[in-house]
Motif scaffolding. Structure first.
Motif, mmCIF file in Angstrom:
data_model
loop_
_atom_site.group_PDB
_atom_site.id
_atom_site.type_symbol
_atom_site.label_atom_id
_atom_site.label_comp_id
_atom_site.label_asym_id
_atom_site.label_seq_id
_atom_site.Cartn_x
_atom_site.Cartn_y
_atom_site.Cartn_z
ATOM 1 N N ASP A 22 32.438 10.152 20.241
ATOM 2 C CA ASP A 22 32.684 8.958 20.007
ATOM 3 C C ASP A 22 31.872 7.735 20.540
ATOM 4 O OD1 ASP A 22 34.269 8.148 22.780
ATOM 5 O OD2 ASP A 22 35.701 9.647 21.907
ATOM 6 N N SER A 23 32.135 6.415 20.407
ATOM 7 C CA SER A 23 31.380 5.543 21.073
ATOM 8 C C SER A 23 31.697 5.151 22.467
ATOM 9 C CB SER A 23 31.280 4.123 20.054
ATOM 10 O OG SER A 23 32.692 3.555 20.160
ATOM 11 N N SER A 24 32.785 5.505 22.885
ATOM 12 C CA SER A 24 33.274 5.186 24.368
ATOM 13 C C SER A 24 32.456 5.842 25.362
ATOM 14 C CB SER A 24 34.820 5.358 24.634
ATOM 15 O OG SER A 24 35.068 5.151 25.655
ATOM 16 N N PRO A 25 31.814 5.219 26.237
ATOM 17 C CA PRO A 25 31.138 5.884 27.292
ATOM 18 C C PRO A 25 31.864 6.531 28.317
ATOM 19 C CG PRO A 25 30.939 3.543 27.805
ATOM 20 C CD PRO A 25 31.809 3.815 26.458
ATOM 21 N N VAL A 26 33.385 6.253 28.399
ATOM 22 C CA VAL A 26 34.218 6.806 29.536
ATOM 23 C C VAL A 26 34.455 8.323 29.179
ATOM 24 C CG1 VAL A 26 36.468 6.276 30.547
ATOM 25 C CG2 VAL A 26 35.141 4.354 29.678
ATOM 26 N N LEU A 27 33.984 9.123 30.045
ATOM 27 C CA LEU A 27 34.537 10.500 29.999
ATOM 28 C C LEU A 27 35.904 10.576 30.271
ATOM 29 C CD1 LEU A 27 31.552 12.051 31.901
ATOM 30 C CD2 LEU A 27 31.736 11.748 29.568
ATOM 31 N N PRO A 28 36.727 11.583 29.521
ATOM 32 C CA PRO A 28 38.038 11.673 29.663
ATOM 33 C C PRO A 28 38.419 12.596 30.954
ATOM 34 C CG PRO A 28 37.234 13.206 27.950
ATOM 35 C CD PRO A 28 36.050 12.184 28.344
ATOM 36 N N VAL A 29 39.501 12.504 31.196
ATOM 37 C CA VAL A 29 40.022 13.077 32.570
ATOM 38 C C VAL A 29 41.156 14.098 32.296
ATOM 39 C CG1 VAL A 29 40.748 12.913 35.144
ATOM 40 C CG2 VAL A 29 39.167 11.390 33.881
ATOM 41 N N VAL A 30 41.189 15.198 32.553
ATOM 42 C CA VAL A 30 42.376 16.212 32.071
ATOM 43 C C VAL A 30 43.208 15.813 33.458
ATOM 44 C CG1 VAL A 30 43.239 18.686 32.040
ATOM 45 C CG2 VAL A 30 40.978 17.836 31.150
ATOM 46 N N ARG A 31 44.544 15.225 33.119
ATOM 47 C CA ARG A 31 45.729 14.959 34.070
ATOM 48 C C ARG A 31 46.319 16.478 34.387
ATOM 49 N NH1 ARG A 31 48.255 9.723 33.540
ATOM 50 N NH2 ARG A 31 46.596 8.229 33.097
#
Length: 149
Positions: free
Chosen positions: A99-108
């Motif tokens: 996807d276009s978001s540069p923010v990497l997801p974080v597993v909570r």
């Protein structure tokens, strides 16, 4: 939606990965989630019938949950296009979503009191591996699912 699928190589045993990809426009909304689940199911059925692969019912259900969670995240946190790539090997399926978001997801950390934001937690629990990586534009999230129980 644009879609492409590799062929298996005829009557030869499957020795190379089989790939498929589909691009979605995230402005189309939540219908993409069911479309992505259908895409995974169709790909795995193709793998079984045309490629003589072993794919358990549980693996199909798991892969559909995984793509559903990853596409949901793309819909919630990014704008524009979303790309789903599938790559099947002898005993596993890699589900990759760009996807276009540069923010990497974080597993909570697990929190039964938290409402929402459990998607990657679920994916991590179901998969052999999960990783995120930045791309020149946006990011990829990849998860590997076992094809047999």
């Amino acid at each position: 939606m644009h879609q492409a699928v590799d062929e298996c190589g005829g009557d030869e045993p499957r020795t190379r990965p089989v790939r498929a990809a589909v691009a979605y426009d995230t402005s189309l909304g939540s219908g993409l989630i069911s479309d992505s689940r259908d895409f995974v199911r169709s790909f795995l059925l193709h793998l079984q019938s045309a490629c003589d692969a072993t794919v358990s019912r549980q693996a199909t259900a798991t892969a559909q949950i995984v793509v559903s969670e990853l596409v949901t995240n793309a819909l919630k946190y990014a704008r524009g296009s979303c790309l789903v790539q599938l790559e099947a090997r002898a005993d596993s399926l890699e589900v990759a979503v760009w996807d276009s978001s540069p923010v990497l997801p974080v597993v909570r950390q697990p929190d039964p009191g938290r409402v929402g934001q459990h998607g990657l937690e679920i994916v991590k629990a179901l998969c052999r591996s999960v990783e995120s990586q930045s791309a020149s534009a946006g990011k990829w999230v990849r998860a590997v699912v076992a094809l047999t129980d």
